[in-house]
Scaffold this motif. Sequence first.
Motif, PDB file in Angstrom:
ATOM      1  N   ARG A   8      53.153  94.686  13.604  1.00  0.00           N
ATOM      2  CA  ARG A   8      53.163  96.151  13.655  1.00  0.00           C
ATOM      3  C   ARG A   8      52.186  96.740  12.634  1.00  0.00           C
ATOM      4  O   ARG A   8      51.536  97.756  12.900  1.00  0.00           O
ATOM      5  CB  ARG A   8      54.567  96.701  13.409  1.00  0.00           C
ATOM      6  CG  ARG A   8      55.587  96.342  14.458  1.00  0.00           C
ATOM      7  CD  ARG A   8      55.298  96.934  15.790  1.00  0.00           C
ATOM      8  NE  ARG A   8      55.283  98.379  15.760  1.00  0.00           N
ATOM      9  CZ  ARG A   8      55.258  99.139  16.840  1.00  0.00           C
ATOM     10  NH1 ARG A   8      55.252  98.595  18.030  1.00  0.00           N
ATOM     11  NH2 ARG A   8      55.227 100.443  16.750  1.00  0.00           N
ATOM     12  N   SER A   9      52.054  96.115  11.491  1.00  0.00           N
ATOM     13  CA  SER A   9      51.110  96.605  10.484  1.00  0.00           C
ATOM     14  C   SER A   9      49.681  96.474  11.000  1.00  0.00           C
ATOM     15  O   SER A   9      48.860  97.381  10.828  1.00  0.00           O
ATOM     16  CB  SER A   9      51.273  95.822   9.175  1.00  0.00           C
ATOM     17  OG  SER A   9      52.537  96.079   8.625  1.00  0.00           O
ATOM     18  N   TYR A  10      49.386  95.357  11.639  1.00  0.00           N
ATOM     19  CA  TYR A  10      48.066  95.154  12.224  1.00  0.00           C
ATOM     20  C   TYR A  10      47.798  96.212  13.292  1.00  0.00           C
ATOM     21  O   TYR A  10      46.724  96.806  13.351  1.00  0.00           O
ATOM     22  CB  TYR A  10      47.994  93.741  12.815  1.00  0.00           C
ATOM     23  CG  TYR A  10      46.597  93.282  13.150  1.00  0.00           C
ATOM     24  CD1 TYR A  10      45.770  92.752  12.182  1.00  0.00           C
ATOM     25  CD2 TYR A  10      46.121  93.380  14.448  1.00  0.00           C
ATOM     26  CE1 TYR A  10      44.491  92.315  12.497  1.00  0.00           C
ATOM     27  CE2 TYR A  10      44.840  92.941  14.765  1.00  0.00           C
ATOM     28  CZ  TYR A  10      44.036  92.416  13.787  1.00  0.00           C
ATOM     29  OH  TYR A  10      42.768  91.996  14.093  1.00  0.00           O
ATOM     30  N   ARG A  11      48.819  96.456  14.117  1.00  0.00           N
ATOM     31  CA  ARG A  11      48.707  97.480  15.163  1.00  0.00           C
ATOM     32  C   ARG A  11      48.430  98.853  14.545  1.00  0.00           C
ATOM     33  O   ARG A  11      47.616  99.619  15.056  1.00  0.00           O
ATOM     34  CB  ARG A  11      49.996  97.516  15.975  1.00  0.00           C
ATOM     35  CG  ARG A  11      50.049  98.622  17.006  1.00  0.00           C
ATOM     36  CD  ARG A  11      51.429  98.641  17.679  1.00  0.00           C
ATOM     37  NE  ARG A  11      51.514  99.678  18.668  1.00  0.00           N
ATOM     38  CZ  ARG A  11      51.936 100.915  18.432  1.00  0.00           C
ATOM     39  NH1 ARG A  11      52.315 101.257  17.215  1.00  0.00           N
ATOM     40  NH2 ARG A  11      51.990 101.804  19.394  1.00  0.00           N
ATOM     41  N   GLU A  12      49.123  99.169  13.456  1.00  0.00           N
ATOM     42  CA  GLU A  12      48.939 100.474  12.819  1.00  0.00           C
ATOM     43  C   GLU A  12      47.524 100.620  12.266  1.00  0.00           C
ATOM     44  O   GLU A  12      46.937 101.696  12.354  1.00  0.00           O
ATOM     45  CB  GLU A  12      49.979 100.690  11.724  1.00  0.00           C
ATOM     46  CG  GLU A  12      51.392 100.846  12.237  1.00  0.00           C
ATOM     47  CD  GLU A  12      51.567 102.005  13.204  1.00  0.00           C
ATOM     48  OE1 GLU A  12      51.039 103.101  12.949  1.00  0.00           O
ATOM     49  OE2 GLU A  12      52.247 101.814  14.230  1.00  0.00           O
ATOM     50  N   ILE A  29      50.966  93.141   5.512  1.00  0.00           N
ATOM     51  CA  ILE A  29      50.569  91.926   6.238  1.00  0.00           C
ATOM     52  C   ILE A  29      50.534  90.743   5.269  1.00  0.00           C
ATOM     53  O   ILE A  29      51.040  89.663   5.577  1.00  0.00           O
ATOM     54  CB  ILE A  29      49.209  92.116   6.934  1.00  0.00           C
ATOM     55  CG1 ILE A  29      49.342  93.095   8.106  1.00  0.00           C
ATOM     56  CG2 ILE A  29      48.656  90.773   7.415  1.00  0.00           C
ATOM     57  CD1 ILE A  29      48.016  93.553   8.697  1.00  0.00           C
ATOM     58  N   GLY A  30      49.938  90.940   4.094  1.00  0.00           N
ATOM     59  CA  GLY A  30      49.879  89.867   3.097  1.00  0.00           C
ATOM     60  C   GLY A  30      51.268  89.410   2.672  1.00  0.00           C
ATOM     61  O   GLY A  30      51.539  88.202   2.587  1.00  0.00           O
ATOM     62  N   THR A  31      52.158  90.360   2.424  1.00  0.00           N
ATOM     63  CA  THR A  31      53.534  90.033   2.062  1.00  0.00           C
ATOM     64  C   THR A  31      54.217  89.272   3.197  1.00  0.00           C
ATOM     65  O   THR A  31      54.901  88.273   2.970  1.00  0.00           O
ATOM     66  CB  THR A  31      54.330  91.314   1.736  1.00  0.00           C
ATOM     67  OG1 THR A  31      53.701  91.984   0.639  1.00  0.00           O
ATOM     68  CG2 THR A  31      55.776  91.006   1.386  1.00  0.00           C
ATOM     69  N   SER A  32      54.006  89.745   4.414  1.00  0.00           N
ATOM     70  CA  SER A  32      54.618  89.091   5.580  1.00  0.00           C
ATOM     71  C   SER A  32      54.127  87.656   5.735  1.00  0.00           C
ATOM     72  O   SER A  32      54.921  86.746   5.999  1.00  0.00           O
ATOM     73  CB  SER A  32      54.308  89.879   6.855  1.00  0.00           C
ATOM     74  OG  SER A  32      54.838  91.176   6.790  1.00  0.00           O
ATOM     75  N   ARG A  55      57.502  88.557  11.054  1.00  0.00           N
ATOM     76  CA  ARG A  55      56.500  88.476  12.125  1.00  0.00           C
ATOM     77  C   ARG A  55      56.217  89.872  12.680  1.00  0.00           C
ATOM     78  O   ARG A  55      55.057  90.269  12.848  1.00  0.00           O
ATOM     79  CB  ARG A  55      57.037  87.551  13.210  1.00  0.00           C
ATOM     80  CG  ARG A  55      56.116  87.319  14.358  1.00  0.00           C
ATOM     81  CD  ARG A  55      56.795  86.320  15.318  1.00  0.00           C
ATOM     82  NE  ARG A  55      55.809  85.666  16.131  1.00  0.00           N
ATOM     83  CZ  ARG A  55      55.616  85.944  17.415  1.00  0.00           C
ATOM     84  NH1 ARG A  55      56.363  86.836  18.016  1.00  0.00           N
ATOM     85  NH2 ARG A  55      54.690  85.311  18.086  1.00  0.00           N
ATOM     86  N   ILE A  56      57.267  90.631  12.952  1.00  0.00           N
ATOM     87  CA  ILE A  56      57.098  91.990  13.477  1.00  0.00           C
ATOM     88  C   ILE A  56      56.460  92.891  12.434  1.00  0.00           C
ATOM     89  O   ILE A  56      55.592  93.716  12.764  1.00  0.00           O
ATOM     90  CB  ILE A  56      58.451  92.553  13.954  1.00  0.00           C
ATOM     91  CG1 ILE A  56      58.911  91.807  15.199  1.00  0.00           C
ATOM     92  CG2 ILE A  56      58.377  94.057  14.219  1.00  0.00           C
ATOM     93  CD1 ILE A  56      57.899  91.782  16.337  1.00  0.00           C
ATOM     94  N   LEU A 109      61.337  98.981  11.645  1.00  0.00           N
ATOM     95  CA  LEU A 109      61.685 100.029  10.680  1.00  0.00           C
ATOM     96  C   LEU A 109      60.981  99.806   9.345  1.00  0.00           C
ATOM     97  O   LEU A 109      60.532 100.752   8.706  1.00  0.00           O
ATOM     98  CB  LEU A 109      63.197 100.069  10.452  1.00  0.00           C
ATOM     99  CG  LEU A 109      64.028 100.749  11.508  1.00  0.00           C
ATOM    100  CD1 LEU A 109      65.509 100.631  11.166  1.00  0.00           C
ATOM    101  CD2 LEU A 109      63.641 102.204  11.668  1.00  0.00           C
ATOM    102  N   PHE A 110      60.894  98.549   8.931  1.00  0.00           N
ATOM    103  CA  PHE A 110      60.265  98.229   7.655  1.00  0.00           C
ATOM    104  C   PHE A 110      58.819  98.709   7.607  1.00  0.00           C
ATOM    105  O   PHE A 110      58.360  99.214   6.583  1.00  0.00           O
ATOM    106  CB  PHE A 110      60.347  96.721   7.409  1.00  0.00           C
ATOM    107  CG  PHE A 110      59.826  96.285   6.081  1.00  0.00           C
ATOM    108  CD1 PHE A 110      60.468  96.641   4.910  1.00  0.00           C
ATOM    109  CD2 PHE A 110      58.698  95.486   5.995  1.00  0.00           C
ATOM    110  CE1 PHE A 110      59.991  96.227   3.673  1.00  0.00           C
ATOM    111  CE2 PHE A 110      58.214  95.060   4.776  1.00  0.00           C
ATOM    112  CZ  PHE A 110      58.863  95.430   3.608  1.00  0.00           C
ATOM    113  N   THR A 111      58.101  98.590   8.719  1.00  0.00           N
ATOM    114  CA  THR A 111      56.699  99.034   8.719  1.00  0.00           C
ATOM    115  C   THR A 111      56.591 100.538   8.529  1.00  0.00           C
ATOM    116  O   THR A 111      55.562 101.023   8.068  1.00  0.00           O
ATOM    117  CB  THR A 111      55.965  98.638  10.017  1.00  0.00           C
ATOM    118  OG1 THR A 111      56.613  99.226  11.137  1.00  0.00           O
ATOM    119  CG2 THR A 111      55.897  97.137  10.172  1.00  0.00           C
TER     120      THR A 111
END
Length: 166
Positions: A121-125, A155-158, A116-117, A78-80
């Motif tokens: 998920r951001s990379y996937r997007e 991704i950087g924040t994650s 991690r997700i 959901l966050f993504t």
Amino acid sequence: LLFNSKTVIDRSWRFDSKALFECIRESGTKLKNSPFLVANRDLSWNNIGIVNIDRRVLQIADWGSFGVAYRGYDEGRLFTRLCLNLELQGEYIKALNAYVDIDSKADREFMISFWRIAAIRSYREIYLILNGRYDHLVKSEDFKNQFIRSFEHMIGTSIDRLTNLF
């Protein structure tokens, strides 16, 4: 997902995925003994809703991808979805932090899974944007770049948050 899409992202967008890959590998190690729980695995804002505001009853529909995952998977997904709204991201994290006791092993695992997700998920997007998945929504190159940068930021924040959790 990460390994298969890496060449596409590297070829189309200058993105250093080395830190991401290391962080995902390390987070997988941290979660290897964590239990899997029931998860929607396709949770998005489109299939949840509050049906009784006074009692805060949450209703979830669309269990087509039902399965198991680490705690925090659905919340990270959901966050993504908040990628273009930093203010709402902040509110989401604030609410999440009120719920989580970081000194608890289970809650620490929850947050590792969550971040991690968010990263994966951001990379996937980014991969999907570069491959035309959102062409019907993205009408300008400027917006496309902003969309990708928002996921890079996530991704950087994650990675930062995951590093702090290790």
